[in-house]
Design a protein around this motif. Structure first.
Motif, PDB file in Angstrom:
ATOM      1  N   GLN A 167       0.831  -1.210   0.000  1.00  0.00           N
ATOM      2  CA  GLN A 167       0.000   0.000   0.000  1.00  0.00           C
ATOM      3  C   GLN A 167       0.861   1.255   0.000  1.00  0.00           C
ATOM      4  OE1 GLN A 167      -2.010  -1.828   3.464  1.00  0.00           O
ATOM      5  NE2 GLN A 167      -3.812  -0.767   2.679  1.00  0.00           N
ATOM      6  N   THR A 168       2.167   1.087  -0.112  1.00  0.00           N
ATOM      7  CA  THR A 168       3.065   2.247  -0.093  1.00  0.00           C
ATOM      8  C   THR A 168       3.654   2.477  -1.479  1.00  0.00           C
ATOM      9  OG1 THR A 168       5.137   1.078   0.307  1.00  0.00           O
ATOM     10  CG2 THR A 168       3.757   1.533   2.230  1.00  0.00           C
ATOM     11  N   ARG A 169       4.444   3.520  -1.588  1.00  0.00           N
ATOM     12  CA  ARG A 169       5.140   3.845  -2.835  1.00  0.00           C
ATOM     13  C   ARG A 169       6.034   2.676  -3.265  1.00  0.00           C
ATOM     14  NH1 ARG A 169       5.753   4.620  -6.667  1.00  0.00           N
ATOM     15  NH2 ARG A 169       6.157   6.381  -8.027  1.00  0.00           N
ATOM     16  N   HIS A 170       6.522   1.908  -2.296  1.00  0.00           N
ATOM     17  CA  HIS A 170       7.385   0.767  -2.616  1.00  0.00           C
ATOM     18  C   HIS A 170       6.606  -0.467  -3.050  1.00  0.00           C
ATOM     19  CE1 HIS A 170      10.623   2.758   0.002  1.00  0.00           C
ATOM     20  NE2 HIS A 170      11.029   2.800  -1.235  1.00  0.00           N
ATOM     21  N   GLY A 171       5.288  -0.318  -3.145  1.00  0.00           N
ATOM     22  CA  GLY A 171       4.486  -1.468  -3.548  1.00  0.00           C
ATOM     23  C   GLY A 171       3.829  -1.261  -4.901  1.00  0.00           C
ATOM     24  N   VAL A 172       4.215  -0.186  -5.576  1.00  0.00           N
ATOM     25  CA  VAL A 172       3.618   0.096  -6.880  1.00  0.00           C
ATOM     26  C   VAL A 172       4.284  -0.816  -7.906  1.00  0.00           C
ATOM     27  CG1 VAL A 172       3.072   1.877  -8.580  1.00  0.00           C
ATOM     28  CG2 VAL A 172       3.208   2.468  -6.174  1.00  0.00           C
ATOM     29  N   LYS A 173       3.795  -2.029  -7.929  1.00  0.00           N
ATOM     30  CA  LYS A 173       4.481  -3.064  -8.693  1.00  0.00           C
ATOM     31  C   LYS A 173       4.470  -2.832 -10.197  1.00  0.00           C
ATOM     32  CE  LYS A 173       6.005  -5.768  -5.443  1.00  0.00           C
ATOM     33  NZ  LYS A 173       7.468  -5.851  -5.244  1.00  0.00           N
ATOM     34  N   ALA A 174       3.578  -1.967 -10.671  1.00  0.00           N
ATOM     35  CA  ALA A 174       3.553  -1.675 -12.097  1.00  0.00           C
ATOM     36  C   ALA A 174       4.768  -0.843 -12.511  1.00  0.00           C
ATOM     37  CB  ALA A 174       2.268  -0.945 -12.441  1.00  0.00           C
ATOM     38  N   ASP A 175       5.442  -0.240 -11.525  1.00  0.00           N
ATOM     39  CA  ASP A 175       6.628   0.578 -11.773  1.00  0.00           C
ATOM     40  C   ASP A 175       7.849  -0.333 -11.663  1.00  0.00           C
ATOM     41  OD1 ASP A 175       8.798   2.294 -11.596  1.00  0.00           O
ATOM     42  OD2 ASP A 175       7.736   3.773 -10.377  1.00  0.00           O
ATOM     43  N   SER A 176       8.599  -0.449 -12.748  1.00  0.00           N
ATOM     44  CA  SER A 176       9.701  -1.418 -12.763  1.00  0.00           C
ATOM     45  C   SER A 176      10.840  -1.027 -11.807  1.00  0.00           C
ATOM     46  CB  SER A 176      10.251  -1.560 -14.183  1.00  0.00           C
ATOM     47  OG  SER A 176      10.687  -0.301 -14.640  1.00  0.00           O
ATOM     48  N   ARG A 177      10.824   0.214 -11.308  1.00  0.00           N
ATOM     49  CA  ARG A 177      11.891   0.613 -10.370  1.00  0.00           C
ATOM     50  C   ARG A 177      11.592   0.148  -8.946  1.00  0.00           C
ATOM     51  NH1 ARG A 177      11.565   6.775 -10.338  1.00  0.00           N
ATOM     52  NH2 ARG A 177       9.382   6.148 -10.113  1.00  0.00           N
ATOM     53  N   THR A 178      10.402  -0.364  -8.744  1.00  0.00           N
ATOM     54  CA  THR A 178       9.970  -0.736  -7.397  1.00  0.00           C
ATOM     55  C   THR A 178      10.795  -1.888  -6.827  1.00  0.00           C
ATOM     56  OG1 THR A 178       7.741   0.029  -7.824  1.00  0.00           O
ATOM     57  CG2 THR A 178       7.991  -1.578  -6.080  1.00  0.00           C
ATOM     58  N   PRO A 179      11.206  -1.770  -5.571  1.00  0.00           N
ATOM     59  CA  PRO A 179      12.020  -2.835  -4.981  1.00  0.00           C
ATOM     60  C   PRO A 179      11.225  -4.113  -4.714  1.00  0.00           C
ATOM     61  CG  PRO A 179      11.523  -1.137  -3.346  1.00  0.00           C
ATOM     62  CD  PRO A 179      11.026  -0.623  -4.659  1.00  0.00           C
ATOM     63  N   SER A 180      11.925  -5.235  -4.768  1.00  0.00           N
ATOM     64  CA  SER A 180      11.374  -6.493  -4.265  1.00  0.00           C
ATOM     65  C   SER A 180      11.831  -6.606  -2.815  1.00  0.00           C
ATOM     66  CB  SER A 180      11.929  -7.669  -5.069  1.00  0.00           C
ATOM     67  OG  SER A 180      13.307  -7.821  -4.772  1.00  0.00           O
ATOM     68  N   CYS A 181      11.350  -7.625  -2.103  1.00  0.00           N
ATOM     69  CA  CYS A 181      11.798  -7.827  -0.727  1.00  0.00           C
ATOM     70  C   CYS A 181      13.324  -7.853  -0.667  1.00  0.00           C
ATOM     71  CB  CYS A 181      11.278  -9.149  -0.162  1.00  0.00           C
ATOM     72  SG  CYS A 181       9.515  -9.448  -0.402  1.00  0.00           S
ATOM     73  N   GLN A 182      13.892  -8.539  -1.652  1.00  0.00           N
ATOM     74  CA  GLN A 182      15.338  -8.746  -1.614  1.00  0.00           C
ATOM     75  C   GLN A 182      16.132  -7.497  -1.971  1.00  0.00           C
ATOM     76  OE1 GLN A 182      14.847 -12.193  -4.123  1.00  0.00           O
ATOM     77  NE2 GLN A 182      15.929 -13.499  -2.641  1.00  0.00           N
TER      78      GLN A 182
END
Ligand code: HEC
Ligand code: HEC
Ligand code: HEC
Ligand code: HEC
Ligand code: HEC
Ligand code: HEC
Ligand code: HEC
Ligand code: HEC
Ligand code: HEC
Ligand code: HEC
Length: 332
Positions: free
Chosen positions: A59-74
């Motif tokens: 639900q945060t900026r880091h979860g915008v999965k459509a954005d390829s810059r978004t981090p994974s857990c790792q």
């Protein structure tokens, strides 16, 4: 197969969290699925059953999965190969590569990584070339091992430090003096949530003193109190020098944000009591009540005027400077 099912569950979770149409569109080109597939390495154990709200990161900026810059857990916690292996409930699990939680001390399952290690994980994406953080290295916070995550929270929908109304509490966890000052009668509207510490300070580092957003105290104050910049025909030395000669930024018992009350404030620098020596008749060689430089009436107010009401400002009304041709003494 198992991963795929997990991904569907997570997609549903994300859709319910409000990333609906954007993420669905992107899912078509696979960005979302790929990213969630990577996350599934971790979310197969750290799922919605967890007491900590791990999945709220979506639900945060880091979860915008459509954005390829978004981090994974790792991207944040490291590949953590050794942590990945083993049963969900095995004892003595090896820790992930990067454990955050600088704020909580050592109460989690694993001791937090060193601040430098935690910060490096964030800085792979948020590098210091970004204008707001290019003075992070060597800044007061960096050099005292304050981690990005001492201020920032990642697994909560709204990171409290990013909002003015909740930011001060984050800073106050460490800065107790400023907390106490902010409860005094005269303050900036900090506790009202109208201003944040970050209106005056850049917590990521700055070229000015005390992490100020500008190069000096005065430049910082002028960003809002532009009228105090002048230029004035008659400048008052301590004003152009540094507003904190007379004011304190965080709170004072003397309104408006004054370090001391007049006349004492003024007398810290102007020791001569001109009221007695100049104004009162008894102090003049002639023994007559008189005026100074022909200013009728001023003298008659006597020395008491210096301590009463607005004290020195009864007459010196323009302490920040004057543009009146006859304003050399800041009376007009
Ligand atoms: C096989 C199950 C499993 C997998 C896969 C797994 N973990 Fe864990 N993880 C655990 C267990 C068990 C603990 C310790 C118990 C707990 O969470 O209270 C733990 C603890 C943690 C902690 C520390 C929690 C704390 O309170 O200190 C973090 C961070 C973490 N895992 C991140 C990850 C990440 C990131 C991944 C993917 C790279 C991952 N885990 C994959 C089972 C797993
Ligand atoms: C943007 C970086 C980032 C990403 C991406 C991220 N984490 Fe975290 N994680 C953190 C930070 C920072 C903390 C410390 C608590 C906090 O800030 O909310 C944390 C805490 C945790 C914890 C321990 C919870 C606690 O408060 O003790 C677990 C478990 C965890 N993360 C798992 C995951 C899993 C699983 C994913 C992927 C779905 C993930 N993290 C993605 C940064 C991240
Ligand atoms: C893999 C890259 C990556 C990593 C690693 C990463 N972030 Fe981010 N972060 C992003 C992206 C992408 C955005 C969205 C930026 C944008 O909109 O321009 C973002 C946004 C943010 C924001 C702004 C959030 C908002 O609500 O506006 C903060 C704060 C932040 N990250 C802090 C951190 C911290 C702290 C860490 C380390 C725990 C971290 N990030 C790790 C990629 C990353
Ligand atoms: C002392 C507290 C504090 C620390 C430490 C801190 N931040 Fe911030 N950060 C803030 C505040 C407050 C804001 C919001 C105000 C602003 O934009 O300046 C912010 C905003 C941000 C943003 C969003 C705005 C932008 O600049 O793009 C990002 C990204 C970010 N921080 C990343 C980081 C990273 C990475 C670190 C560690 C290297 C870090 N922060 C350390 C307090 C902190
Ligand atoms: C985890 C604790 C912690 C948090 C949270 C924190 N700080 Fe700090 N801050 C420090 C430490 C340690 C120093 C180093 C100077 C010191 O010894 O006080 C420092 C220094 C500063 C200074 C510079 C002082 C100087 O003497 O140059 C300012 C300004 C400041 N912090 C503002 C903030 C603001 C604004 C926030 C919130 C956005 C914040 N801090 C959050 C620990 C913290
Ligand atoms: C109106 C601007 C302004 C705001 C808002 C502000 N500060 Fe400051 N701060 C300053 C100035 C100017 C100084 C340096 C002069 C001084 O120490 O009085 C300073 C100094 C500091 C110092 C160093 C104190 C010392 O003794 O060296 C800390 C720590 C600090 N501020 C924290 C905070 C925190 C936390 C907040 C939010 C609650 C905050 N400030 C809000 C202007 C501001
Ligand atoms: C981000 C904008 C901002 C900055 C920067 C700022 N101020 Fe203010 N200042 C305000 C606001 C808003 C008020 C409240 C005005 C009101 O209540 O009408 C205020 C009020 C004041 C007051 C009057 C307080 C009272 O009780 O009436 C003084 C004095 C003051 N500021 C001094 C300073 C000094 C000195 C600095 C620099 C260290 C500074 N300000 C920086 C926004 C700012
Ligand atoms: C020589 C001491 C002194 C210095 C230096 C000083 N001030 Fe003031 N300031 C005062 C006094 C005294 C008052 C109250 C005025 C009154 O009661 O007439 C005041 C009032 C204020 C007010 C609230 C009322 C108004 O006039 O708007 C603001 C805002 C303010 N000062 C900002 C600043 C800023 C910004 C600076 C630095 C550029 C500064 N001051 C430097 C003495 C000073
Ligand atoms: C930090 C020291 C300081 C403080 C506090 C201070 N002043 Fe001043 N003041 C000065 C300096 C320095 C001058 C310039 C003296 C000169 O030019 O000979 C000055 C000049 C003046 C002058 C003009 C003097 C002249 O000979 O032209 C007046 C009037 C004055 N101040 C009134 C006040 C009042 C009223 C206050 C309290 C609100 C005050 N000052 C607070 C340092 C201070
Ligand atoms: C009743 C009005 C009045 C009050 C109250 C007053 N002054 Fe003055 N002040 C004057 C006048 C009039 C002058 C001389 C103006 C001239 O020479 O043109 C003056 C001159 C000054 C000067 C310039 C040097 C000098 O002695 O001529 C300073 C500094 C000064 N005042 C500071 C203060 C301080 C500090 C206070 C408070 C303790 C104060 N004044 C209270 C009216 C007043």
């Amino acid at each position: 197969m198992k991963f795929l099912r997990k991904i569907l569950v997570l997609s549903a979770f994300i859709a319910s969290a409000g990333w609906g149409s954007a993420s669905l569109a992107a899912e078509a080109n696979g960005t979302v699925a790929k990213s969630l597939h990577e996350d599934a390495k971790c979310t197969k154990c750290h799922d919605s059953e967890e007491t900590k709200p791990i999945l709220s990161i979506y639900q945060t900026r880091h979860g915008v999965k459509a954005d390829s810059r978004t981090p994974s857990c790792q991207s944040c916690h490291g590949a953590s190969e050794k942590h990945l292996h083993g049963e969900a409930n095995q004892k003595e699990r090896i820790s992930p590569d990067v454990v955050f939680g600088a704020k909580r001390g050592t109460s989690g399952a694993f001791a937090p990584s060193e601040a430098k290690v935690q910060n490096a994980a964030c800085l792979t994406c948020h590098n210091t070339a970004n204008g707001k953080r290019n003075h992070w290295e060597g800044s007061q916070h960096e050099s005292r091992d304050v981690a990005c995550t001492s201020c920032h929270s990642m697994h909560v929908k709204d990171d409290p430090v990013m909002k003015k109304s909740t930011q001060t509490e984050v800073c106050f966890t460490c800065h107790k003096t400023e907390r106490a000052q902010s409860h005094r009668i005269s303050t900036h509207p900090l506790n009202a949530g109208k201003m944040g510490c970050s209106d005056c300070h850049n917590p990521h580092g700055s070229t000015g003193p005390k992490l100020l957003v500008k190069n000096s105290v005065n430049e910082t104050c002028y960003t809002c109190h532009a009228e105090k910049r002048g230029p004035f025909l008659w400048e008052h030395g301590p004003v152009t020098d540094d507003c904190t000669n007379c004011h304190t930024p965080h709170g004072s018992t003397n309104a408006p944000l004054l370090k001391a009350r007049a006349p004492w404030l003024c007398q810290e620098c102007h020791s001569g009591d001109h009221g007695k020596t100049i104004y009162s008749g008894v102090n003049l060689p002639t023994g007559n009540t008189t005026t100074v430089n022909g200013l009728q009436g001023v003298a008659n107010q006597g020395p008491a005027a210096q301590a009463n009401a607005r004290a020195c400002m009864n007459c010196h009304v323009l302490v920040h400077g004057s543009n009146h041709p006859a304003g050399a003494k800041f009376q007009r």
